[in-house]
Design an enzyme around this catalytic site. Structure first.
Site, PDB file in Angstrom:
ATOM      1  N   LYS A  97     -27.006   2.446   3.190  1.00 43.52           N
ATOM      2  CA  LYS A  97     -27.263   1.166   3.541  1.00 43.52           C
ATOM      3  C   LYS A  97     -28.554   0.598   3.200  1.00 43.52           C
ATOM      4  O   LYS A  97     -28.587  -0.648   2.871  1.00 43.52           O
ATOM      5  CB  LYS A  97     -26.870   0.784   5.017  1.00 43.52           C
ATOM      6  CG  LYS A  97     -25.278   1.131   5.414  1.00 43.52           C
ATOM      7  CD  LYS A  97     -25.237   0.533   6.633  1.00 43.52           C
ATOM      8  CE  LYS A  97     -23.644   0.605   6.951  1.00 43.52           C
ATOM      9  NZ  LYS A  97     -22.951   0.184   8.456  1.00 43.52           N
TER      10      LYS A  97
ATOM     11  N   LYS B 119     -15.998   4.265   0.144  1.00 48.98           N
ATOM     12  CA  LYS B 119     -15.290   3.944   1.400  1.00 48.98           C
ATOM     13  C   LYS B 119     -14.982   2.529   1.694  1.00 48.98           C
ATOM     14  O   LYS B 119     -15.630   1.460   1.317  1.00 48.98           O
ATOM     15  CB  LYS B 119     -16.476   4.345   2.568  1.00 48.98           C
ATOM     16  CG  LYS B 119     -15.664   4.271   4.000  1.00 48.98           C
ATOM     17  CD  LYS B 119     -16.781   4.687   5.056  1.00 48.98           C
ATOM     18  CE  LYS B 119     -17.641   3.500   5.580  1.00 48.98           C
ATOM     19  NZ  LYS B 119     -16.840   2.485   6.321  1.00 48.98           N
TER      20      LYS B 119
ATOM     21  N   LYS C 115     -16.721  -2.668   5.897  1.00 46.37           N
ATOM     22  CA  LYS C 115     -16.547  -4.378   6.330  1.00 46.37           C
ATOM     23  C   LYS C 115     -17.612  -4.900   5.625  1.00 46.37           C
ATOM     24  O   LYS C 115     -17.661  -6.263   5.110  1.00 46.37           O
ATOM     25  CB  LYS C 115     -16.888  -4.310   7.854  1.00 46.37           C
ATOM     26  CG  LYS C 115     -15.902  -4.046   8.812  1.00 46.37           C
ATOM     27  CD  LYS C 115     -16.326  -4.657  10.253  1.00 46.37           C
ATOM     28  CE  LYS C 115     -16.174  -3.481  11.237  1.00 46.37           C
ATOM     29  NZ  LYS C 115     -17.484  -2.525  11.385  1.00 46.37           N
TER      30      LYS C 115
HETATM   31  P1  ATP Z   1     -19.987  -1.411   8.171  1.00 48.00           P
HETATM   32  O1  ATP Z   1     -19.636  -1.467   6.614  1.00 48.00           O
HETATM   33  O2  ATP Z   1     -20.355  -2.745   8.728  1.00 48.00           O
HETATM   34  O3  ATP Z   1     -20.647  -0.046   8.640  1.00 48.00           O
HETATM   35  P2  ATP Z   1     -17.357  -0.137   8.701  1.00 48.00           P
HETATM   36  O4  ATP Z   1     -16.303  -0.476   8.150  1.00 48.00           O
HETATM   37  O5  ATP Z   1     -18.091   1.169   8.507  1.00 48.00           O
HETATM   38  O6  ATP Z   1     -18.441  -1.218   8.825  1.00 48.00           O
HETATM   39  P3  ATP Z   1     -17.838   0.770  11.616  1.00 48.00           P
HETATM   40  O7  ATP Z   1     -17.914  -0.385  12.787  1.00 48.00           O
HETATM   41  O8  ATP Z   1     -19.284   1.154  10.964  1.00 48.00           O
HETATM   42  O9  ATP Z   1     -17.137  -0.037  10.475  1.00 48.00           O
HETATM   43  O10 ATP Z   1     -17.009   1.958  11.975  1.00 48.00           O
HETATM   44  C1  ATP Z   1     -15.906   1.827  13.125  1.00 48.00           C
HETATM   45  C2  ATP Z   1     -15.134   3.083  13.048  1.00 48.00           C
HETATM   46  O11 ATP Z   1     -14.247   3.060  11.869  1.00 48.00           O
HETATM   47  C3  ATP Z   1     -16.097   4.229  12.936  1.00 48.00           C
HETATM   48  O12 ATP Z   1     -15.292   5.311  13.563  1.00 48.00           O
HETATM   49  C4  ATP Z   1     -15.759   4.460  11.284  1.00 48.00           C
HETATM   50  O13 ATP Z   1     -16.122   6.065  11.285  1.00 48.00           O
HETATM   51  C5  ATP Z   1     -14.305   4.205  11.181  1.00 48.00           C
HETATM   52  N1  ATP Z   1     -14.282   3.888   9.970  1.00 48.00           N
HETATM   53  C6  ATP Z   1     -15.207   3.041   8.935  1.00 48.00           C
HETATM   54  N2  ATP Z   1     -14.381   3.011   7.764  1.00 48.00           N
HETATM   55  C7  ATP Z   1     -13.649   3.835   7.796  1.00 48.00           C
HETATM   56  C8  ATP Z   1     -12.705   4.100   6.649  1.00 48.00           C
HETATM   57  N3  ATP Z   1     -13.005   3.612   5.439  1.00 48.00           N
HETATM   58  N4  ATP Z   1     -11.809   5.091   6.811  1.00 48.00           N
HETATM   59  C9  ATP Z   1     -11.735   5.695   8.127  1.00 48.00           C
HETATM   60  N5  ATP Z   1     -12.414   5.232   9.119  1.00 48.00           N
HETATM   61  C10 ATP Z   1     -13.296   4.402   8.961  1.00 48.00           C
HETATM   62 MG    MG Z   2     -19.880   1.759   9.348  1.00 43.32          MG
END
Ligand code: ATP
Ligand code: MG
Length: 358
Positions: free
Chosen positions: A114, A206, A209
């Site tokens: 990040k 991955k 968001k």
């Molecule tokens: P950011 O990019 O802002 O970190 P994010 O998409 O990673 O957002 P988070 O809010 O950080 O979302 O994560 C929320 C939950 O979703 C966590 O349990 C994380 O492990 C899960 N998660 C996030 N992305 C994935 C993915 N691509 N596949 C499976 N689980 C995910």
């Molecule tokens: Mg995340």
């Protein structure tokens, strides 16, 4: 205080919730409700480790709350709240900052990803993010944490921090009446075919968001047309789908789409490959579009309905925060004694009773 089993997890209000969040986390949240007392947190304090527009943060917080409820989390039987309404998270994070070691944090890959190349310019909050996450879990002495695969390393850190705290303060922990250590070792719950949903544009990244390309992810709020467009545009390779898992080796995009299909249809990856082995992607993508629209459509509609009533959402969050504060307040009362902070013996029985109710 009992060491009953308790689930804690969080989602950041950082933008559009996507299929990865849904399959990796939120569906698990729903499934665990029958077996455990669950606490689900919209982690707004984690969100601000990178810049968030205040108005967008507020609306994302409500949107994630609506998504939890629309997916089937019951805010009456369990707890849904936003992190910043319970001050114990920040308070415990400070104490745990003094337990965690700089060397441990230096190994965290999420910070490296990040912060990117300009590490000097990343916020201090982004660096200590995993310690706040440990505090989130340990403030409730949670025993089980459903997360996506990307959070595995942070969970291991939380376990290390819990253990070091238990060892460093063994004497006062025992004097406080906890014979077996104060914090439990929180267990990650990471299972199923979609623990790491990948970007639709790059099978090695991955789904996130924070990915600048909206085509990289399917958002829970996407309409049928948008879902169809994104799946049609999803990167693939020229070969047809294989009929077994071995045939997915070196084909991350194929593996990702098949994994998404398996998770959405609640089948194993093997079963999906048996069904679609030998099929061209065009045929498989059409089946995936139908399935994704069928599964996400009702959640999207329910989310929209709930989101229209922000007073209801804010009520859920403040009620949840009050109940969460009672549990975390009891933990913090013990923690202050254990660490050696002077405090009034004011932990009111009213709080104890409310906390016990959960
Ligand atoms: P950011 O990019 O802002 O970190 P994010 O998409 O990673 O957002 P988070 O809010 O950080 O979302 O994560 C929320 C939950 O979703 C966590 O349990 C994380 O492990 C899960 N998660 C996030 N992305 C994935 C993915 N691509 N596949 C499976 N689980 C995910
Ligand atoms: Mg995340």
């Amino acid at each position: 205080m009992s060491t009953e089993k308790r689930v804690f997890s969080g989602v950041q209000p950082t933008g559009n919730l996507h299929l990865g969040n849904y399959l990796g986390a939120i569906t698990k949240f729903v499934a665990l409700q029958d077996t455990y007392n669950c606490i689900y947190c919209v982690v707004d304090m984690h969100a601000i480790t990178v810049w968030q527009d205040p108005a967008a943060l507020r609306s994302s917080t409500r949107e994630v709350t609506a998504a939890f409820i629309a997916s089937g989390v019951d805010p009456k039987k369990h707890i849904i709240f936003n992190q910043s309404q319970v001050s114990a998270h920040a308070e415990l994070a400070w104490i745990l900052n003094c337990v965690a070691r700089v060397g441990w944090l230096n190994r965290m890959t999420q910070f490296k990803d990040k912060a990117g190349k300009d590490r000097e310019n990343a916020s201090v909050g982004l660096y200590v993010y995993p310690v706040l996450m440990a505090a989130d879990i340990l403030a409730y002495r949670a025993t089980h944490v459903p997360v996506g695969d990307d959070q595995k390393q942070h969970l291991e850190l939380a376990r290390d921090i819990a253990q070091k705290f238990n060892v460093d303060f063994a004497e006062t922990i025992s004097a406080e009446g906890f014979a077996e250590g104060f914090f439990p070792q929180p267990e990650p719950l990471i299972s199923g075919p979609a623990t790491r949903v990948m970007s639709l544009r790059d099978g090695r990244a991955k789904m996130s968001k924070s990915d600048p390309s909206d085509l990289s992810r399917i958002n829970i709020a996407d309409d049928a047309e948008t879902i169809a467009k994104k799946i049609k545009k999803a990167k693939t390779d020229p070969e047809p789908l294989p009929s077994d898992k071995k045939g997915l080796e070196g084909r991350p995009e194929a593996e990702n789409l098949a994994g998404i299909y398996a998770a959405l249809s609640e089948q194993t990856l093997e079963a999906v490959l048996r069904e679609f082995g030998g099929a061209q992607f065009s045929k498989f993508k059409n089946a995936l579009i139908d399935l994704a629209v069928e599964k996400l459509g009702p959640i999207r509609a329910e989310m929209k309905r709930i989101s229209a009533d922000s007073a209801y959402i804010d009520g859920v969050l403040s009620d949840g925060a009050e109940r969460a504060s009672c549990i975390a307040g009891e933990t913090m009362h013990h923690v202050r004694n254990i660490v050696g902070f002077v405090q009034a013996e004011k932990f009111a029985p009213k709080h104890a009773k409310l906390a016990a109710r959960h």
